[in-house]
Design a protein around this motif. Structure first.
Motif, PDB file in Angstrom:
ATOM      1  N   ASP A 204       0.840  -1.201   0.000  1.00 56.15           N
ATOM      2  CA  ASP A 204       0.000   0.000   0.000  1.00 56.15           C
ATOM      3  C   ASP A 204       0.874   1.249   0.000  1.00 56.15           C
ATOM      4  O   ASP A 204       0.739   2.122  -0.841  1.00 56.15           O
ATOM      5  N   ILE A 205       1.790   1.298   0.993  1.00 57.88           N
ATOM      6  CA  ILE A 205       2.624   2.492   1.161  1.00 57.88           C
ATOM      7  C   ILE A 205       4.090   2.083   1.024  1.00 57.88           C
ATOM      8  O   ILE A 205       4.574   1.234   1.787  1.00 57.88           O
ATOM      9  N   LEU A 206       4.794   2.708   0.072  1.00 61.11           N
ATOM     10  CA  LEU A 206       6.208   2.418  -0.116  1.00 61.11           C
ATOM     11  C   LEU A 206       7.012   3.621   0.372  1.00 61.11           C
ATOM     12  O   LEU A 206       6.818   4.738  -0.113  1.00 61.11           O
ATOM     13  N   ILE A 207       7.904   3.385   1.345  1.00 63.05           N
ATOM     14  CA  ILE A 207       8.698   4.495   1.898  1.00 63.05           C
ATOM     15  C   ILE A 207      10.133   4.353   1.404  1.00 63.05           C
ATOM     16  O   ILE A 207      10.803   3.355   1.699  1.00 63.05           O
ATOM     17  N   ALA A 208      10.601   5.336   0.632  1.00 61.98           N
ATOM     18  CA  ALA A 208      12.003   5.341   0.188  1.00 61.98           C
ATOM     19  C   ALA A 208      12.799   6.120   1.220  1.00 61.98           C
ATOM     20  O   ALA A 208      12.604   7.322   1.372  1.00 61.98           O
ATOM     21  N   GLY A 209      13.652   5.437   1.970  1.00 65.03           N
ATOM     22  CA  GLY A 209      14.450   6.089   3.004  1.00 65.03           C
ATOM     23  C   GLY A 209      14.090   5.579   4.383  1.00 65.03           C
ATOM     24  O   GLY A 209      12.991   5.821   4.874  1.00 65.03           O
TER      25      GLY A 209
ATOM     26  N   LEU B 218       2.571   3.288  11.044  1.00 65.21           N
ATOM     27  CA  LEU B 218       1.585   2.665  10.145  1.00 65.21           C
ATOM     28  C   LEU B 218       1.555   1.159  10.359  1.00 65.21           C
ATOM     29  O   LEU B 218       0.485   0.538  10.399  1.00 65.21           O
ATOM     30  N   GLY B 219       2.730   0.563  10.517  1.00 65.22           N
ATOM     31  CA  GLY B 219       2.821  -0.891  10.706  1.00 65.22           C
ATOM     32  C   GLY B 219       2.106  -1.344  11.967  1.00 65.22           C
ATOM     33  O   GLY B 219       1.454  -2.391  11.991  1.00 65.22           O
ATOM     34  N   ARG B 220       2.194  -0.532  13.031  1.00 64.94           N
ATOM     35  CA  ARG B 220       1.508  -0.905  14.285  1.00 64.94           C
ATOM     36  C   ARG B 220      -0.008  -0.862  14.116  1.00 64.94           C
ATOM     37  O   ARG B 220      -0.744  -1.489  14.864  1.00 64.94           O
ATOM     38  N   ALA B 221      -0.472  -0.082  13.116  1.00 63.16           N
ATOM     39  CA  ALA B 221      -1.919  -0.023  12.850  1.00 63.16           C
ATOM     40  C   ALA B 221      -2.315  -1.109  11.839  1.00 63.16           C
ATOM     41  O   ALA B 221      -3.452  -1.133  11.360  1.00 63.16           O
ATOM     42  N   GLY B 222      -1.381  -1.985  11.491  1.00 59.84           N
ATOM     43  CA  GLY B 222      -1.684  -3.091  10.573  1.00 59.84           C
ATOM     44  C   GLY B 222      -1.717  -2.677   9.110  1.00 59.84           C
ATOM     45  O   GLY B 222      -2.178  -3.438   8.250  1.00 59.84           O
ATOM     46  N   ILE B 223      -1.215  -1.467   8.817  1.00 60.67           N
ATOM     47  CA  ILE B 223      -1.212  -0.991   7.415  1.00 60.67           C
ATOM     48  C   ILE B 223      -0.004  -1.604   6.688  1.00 60.67           C
ATOM     49  O   ILE B 223       1.093  -1.705   7.251  1.00 60.67           O
ATOM     50  N   ASP B 224      -0.253  -2.005   5.435  1.00 63.49           N
ATOM     51  CA  ASP B 224       0.763  -2.688   4.633  1.00 63.49           C
ATOM     52  C   ASP B 224       1.803  -1.668   4.116  1.00 63.49           C
ATOM     53  O   ASP B 224       1.486  -0.817   3.296  1.00 63.49           O
ATOM     54  N   VAL B 225       3.036  -1.764   4.661  1.00 63.34           N
ATOM     55  CA  VAL B 225       4.081  -0.774   4.358  1.00 63.34           C
ATOM     56  C   VAL B 225       5.364  -1.483   3.934  1.00 63.34           C
ATOM     57  O   VAL B 225       5.670  -2.561   4.453  1.00 63.34           O
ATOM     58  N   SER B 226       6.114  -0.871   3.005  1.00 64.58           N
ATOM     59  CA  SER B 226       7.450  -1.374   2.677  1.00 64.58           C
ATOM     60  C   SER B 226       8.439  -0.221   2.804  1.00 64.58           C
ATOM     61  O   SER B 226       8.108   0.919   2.487  1.00 64.58           O
ATOM     62  N   VAL B 227       9.646  -0.524   3.286  1.00 65.20           N
ATOM     63  CA  VAL B 227      10.678   0.505   3.445  1.00 65.20           C
ATOM     64  C   VAL B 227      11.949   0.066   2.720  1.00 65.20           C
ATOM     65  O   VAL B 227      12.390  -1.067   2.874  1.00 65.20           O
ATOM     66  N   ILE B 228      12.531   1.027   1.968  1.00 65.94           N
ATOM     67  CA  ILE B 228      13.794   0.761   1.265  1.00 65.94           C
ATOM     68  C   ILE B 228      14.869   1.653   1.873  1.00 65.94           C
ATOM     69  O   ILE B 228      14.626   2.849   2.111  1.00 65.94           O
ATOM     70  N   ASP B 229      16.058   1.115   2.115  1.00 67.63           N
ATOM     71  CA  ASP B 229      17.184   1.973   2.512  1.00 67.63           C
ATOM     72  C   ASP B 229      18.505   1.342   2.082  1.00 67.63           C
ATOM     73  O   ASP B 229      18.608   0.134   1.921  1.00 67.63           O
ATOM     74  N   ASN B 230      19.504   2.206   1.925  1.00 65.14           N
ATOM     75  CA  ASN B 230      20.841   1.756   1.532  1.00 65.14           C
ATOM     76  C   ASN B 230      21.530   0.924   2.610  1.00 65.14           C
ATOM     77  O   ASN B 230      22.203  -0.040   2.315  1.00 65.14           O
ATOM     78  N   PHE B 231      21.370   1.371   3.884  1.00 65.45           N
ATOM     79  CA  PHE B 231      22.157   0.741   4.954  1.00 65.45           C
ATOM     80  C   PHE B 231      21.289   0.367   6.141  1.00 65.45           C
ATOM     81  O   PHE B 231      20.536   1.207   6.630  1.00 65.45           O
TER      82      PHE B 231
ATOM     83  N   THR C  14       7.459  -4.650   5.411  1.00 66.92           N
ATOM     84  CA  THR C  14       8.510  -5.383   4.699  1.00 66.92           C
ATOM     85  C   THR C  14       9.680  -4.440   4.499  1.00 66.92           C
ATOM     86  O   THR C  14       9.483  -3.280   4.117  1.00 66.92           O
ATOM     87  N   THR C  15      10.902  -4.905   4.791  1.00 67.51           N
ATOM     88  CA  THR C  15      12.065  -4.022   4.589  1.00 67.51           C
ATOM     89  C   THR C  15      12.899  -4.503   3.402  1.00 67.51           C
ATOM     90  O   THR C  15      13.097  -5.706   3.218  1.00 67.51           O
ATOM     91  N   TYR C  16      13.336  -3.554   2.602  1.00 64.80           N
ATOM     92  CA  TYR C  16      14.261  -3.805   1.483  1.00 64.80           C
ATOM     93  C   TYR C  16      15.542  -3.057   1.843  1.00 64.80           C
ATOM     94  O   TYR C  16      15.791  -1.952   1.365  1.00 64.80           O
ATOM     95  N   ILE C  17      16.311  -3.627   2.757  1.00 65.21           N
ATOM     96  CA  ILE C  17      17.499  -2.964   3.305  1.00 65.21           C
ATOM     97  C   ILE C  17      18.619  -4.008   3.428  1.00 65.21           C
ATOM     98  O   ILE C  17      18.390  -5.018   4.098  1.00 65.21           O
ATOM     99  N   PRO C  18      19.771  -3.902   2.809  1.00 67.33           N
ATOM    100  CA  PRO C  18      20.208  -2.796   1.968  1.00 67.33           C
ATOM    101  C   PRO C  18      19.696  -2.917   0.535  1.00 67.33           C
ATOM    102  O   PRO C  18      19.709  -4.006  -0.052  1.00 67.33           O
ATOM    103  N   ASN C  19      19.258  -1.777   0.019  1.00 69.15           N
ATOM    104  CA  ASN C  19      18.791  -1.665  -1.358  1.00 69.15           C
ATOM    105  C   ASN C  19      18.612  -0.170  -1.628  1.00 69.15           C
ATOM    106  O   ASN C  19      18.903   0.634  -0.738  1.00 69.15           O
ATOM    107  N   ALA C  20      18.116   0.230  -2.752  1.00 71.58           N
ATOM    108  CA  ALA C  20      17.878   1.669  -2.990  1.00 71.58           C
ATOM    109  C   ALA C  20      16.831   1.834  -4.070  1.00 71.58           C
ATOM    110  O   ALA C  20      16.701   0.969  -4.950  1.00 71.58           O
ATOM    111  N   LEU C  21      16.088   2.931  -3.991  1.00 74.70           N
ATOM    112  CA  LEU C  21      15.140   3.243  -5.060  1.00 74.70           C
ATOM    113  C   LEU C  21      15.939   3.854  -6.215  1.00 74.70           C
ATOM    114  O   LEU C  21      16.691   4.806  -6.000  1.00 74.70           O
TER     115      LEU C  21
END
Ligand SMILES: Cc1cc2nc3c(=O)[nH]c(=O)nc-3n(C[C@H](O)[C@H](O)[C@H](O)COP(=O)(O)OP(=O)(O)OC[C@H]3O[C@@H](n4cnc5c(N)ncnc54)[C@H](O)[C@@H]3O)c2cc1C
Length: 404
Positions: free
Chosen positions: A9-14, A26-39, A128-135
């Motif tokens: 639903d929500i993609l957070i770059a950084g 958002l995650g604690r409210a059960g909302i579907d979130v993904s986060v991307i970061d380099n490190f 869901t975390t995409y770390i390490p990765n980058a947009l």
């Protein structure tokens, strides 16, 4: 969908402090979130308090509580009960009790805050975390954001949040222009041990090159934010440790007694950035991707956490009604809630930096008579303190300590 593509639903770059705080709320409210970061940060158990700390005001502490990590951060943090400004012959103190509070907020090491937030988001099933990765890039197609990551993965989302810091790729890809000023200033930061107690008072010395702040940490420790010209900062960092300490002692009038370095001193270039707009189709900017300011008055992350709170509330309200969180109406709502606070803080802090960091006699006089007037007129002082803590309009539910 290909094998290497996912939906959210929500993609957070950084995944800096701002991005992870939004993901945790958002995650604690059960909302579907993904986060991307380099490190990824170091695991919390191995994390040492960093040379950089954040003075979080009470509303920000409430937002960090909403992310569910305040209990882990509190032991590493010190209450800020008063703030003292020393400007030539002027010494003015602002006490939290003057506005009916026990403390203005707490000083927290950046490393601890990010590590606790990272552990929190990893424990939440809807994040869901995409770390390490980058947009790498993104485009809009059929009411969705299609994001491409550095490793070639594709993520489809309803809303993209740009939380990727001052050089934001999301801001650049969205073609959002910004007003940028590079200051001829660097901030030296480090943590020191000292023999005298700080009494939970944060002290700021004013010098022509910029302020030098001593901000309390637990026990007899304080963090230093020392603003200097880039050339002088380089010279100071090149000094032998004992000479650096002696210089710091002189600049702080020996206020904290004997000093030893707890962390190595580091230096950060300072500037001011304000994005011309906070939104583009299916995208919202938050935190330093949208605004950067001088650390003077410790406003940066406090302002950013108010972006986080406003966006989290707008998204949660919209999803509760079964609506799409990436539509123009939702983004307009976020932008209109944040615009005044961001514009007034960025311009206000820029102006304050210019007034404080100079040796023009007329401006020095103006600044000192301003402080004297504040000190003599308690209601004015109270208003200044309240405004320094948070905006008086549109306080978010989360900043007020209420649920999402
Ligand atoms: C010396 C100093 C002292 C300060 N003191 C205070 C204070 O006392 N109080 C206060 O409120 N504020 C303070 N600030 C400001 C505060 O530190 C910053 O506002 C805050 O750390 C920035 O957090 P952020 O999450 O916005 O950005 P960042 O910490 O920069 O996080 C951005 C993240 O995005 C990631 N990223 C970048 N590009 C991509 C990409 N393409 N894809 C995916 N991820 C990406 C990066 O790896 C990074 O982790 C201070 C600042 C300085 C310089």
């Amino acid at each position: 969908m290909t094998q290497n593509s996912c939906q959210t639903d929500i993609l957070i770059a950084g995944g800096g402090i701002a991005g992870l705080t939004l993901a945790a709320i958002l995650g604690r409210a059960g909302i579907d979130v993904s986060v991307i970061d380099n490190f990824p940060p170091e695991p919390l158990k191995d994390t040492k308090p960093s040379a950089r700390t954040i003075a979080l005001m009470q509303g920000s502490v409430n937002i960090i509580k909403a992310a569910g990590v305040w209990d882990q951060c509190k032991d590493f943090s010190a209450a800020l009960k008063a703030m003292r400004i020393t400007d030539h012959d002027i010494d003015i103190e602002f006490d939290a009790f003057e506005i009916g509070q026990e403390e203005f907020g707490f000083n927290v090491p950046n490393s601890i805050l990010r590590a606790t937030l990272y552990e929190q988001v990893q424990s939440l099933p809807s994040v869901t975390t995409y770390i390490p990765n980058a947009l790498e890039d993104y485009k809009i197609e059929d009411n969705h954001v299609i994001a491409e990551l550095k490793n070639g993965e594709i993520i489809t989302a309803r809303l993209l949040v740009g939380a990727d810091g001052r050089n934001s790729s999301v801001r650049k890809i969205s073609n959002i222009k910004c007003r940028e000023i590079k200051y001829k200033q660097h901030a030296i930061t480090c943590v020191i041990n000292h023999s005298n107690s700080h009494d939970n008072i944060s002290t700021e010395f004013h010098y022509p090159s910029g302020p030098l702040a001593l901000v309390p940490l637990p026990g007899n420790q304080s963090s230093i934010v020392w603003v200097e010209t880039p050339e002088r900062a380089e010279e100071l960092l090149a000094l032998k440790e004992s000479t650096f300490i002696e210089t710091l002692q002189t600049q702080t009038n020996g206020l904290l007694g004997g000093i030893m370095l707890e962390t190595k001193a580091q230096s950060w270039p300072l500037g001011s950035i304000r994005a011309k707009t906070l939104t583009a189709p299916r995208m919202a900017l938050i935190a330093e991707a949208a605004h950067v300011m001088s650390p003077i008055t410790a406003q940066g992350l406090n302002l950013s956490l108010r972006d986080v709170a406003a966006l989290a509330e707008v998204i949660a309200d919209c999803l509760r009604l079964g609506l799409d969180p990436g539509t123009k109406t939702i983004l307009k709502n976020y932008e209109s809630r944040r615009r005044i606070d961001i514009t007034t803080r960025v311009f206000g802090v820029d102006g304050m930096n210019r007034i404080v960091s100079n040796d023009i006699p007329a401006l020095q006089k103006l600044r000192q008579s301003g402080f004297k007037t504040l000190d003599r007129i308690p209601p004015l002082k109270k208003i200044a303190m309240q405004h320094g803590l948070a905006p008086q309009i549109d306080e978010s539910r989360l900043a007020a300590g209420k649920p999402l």
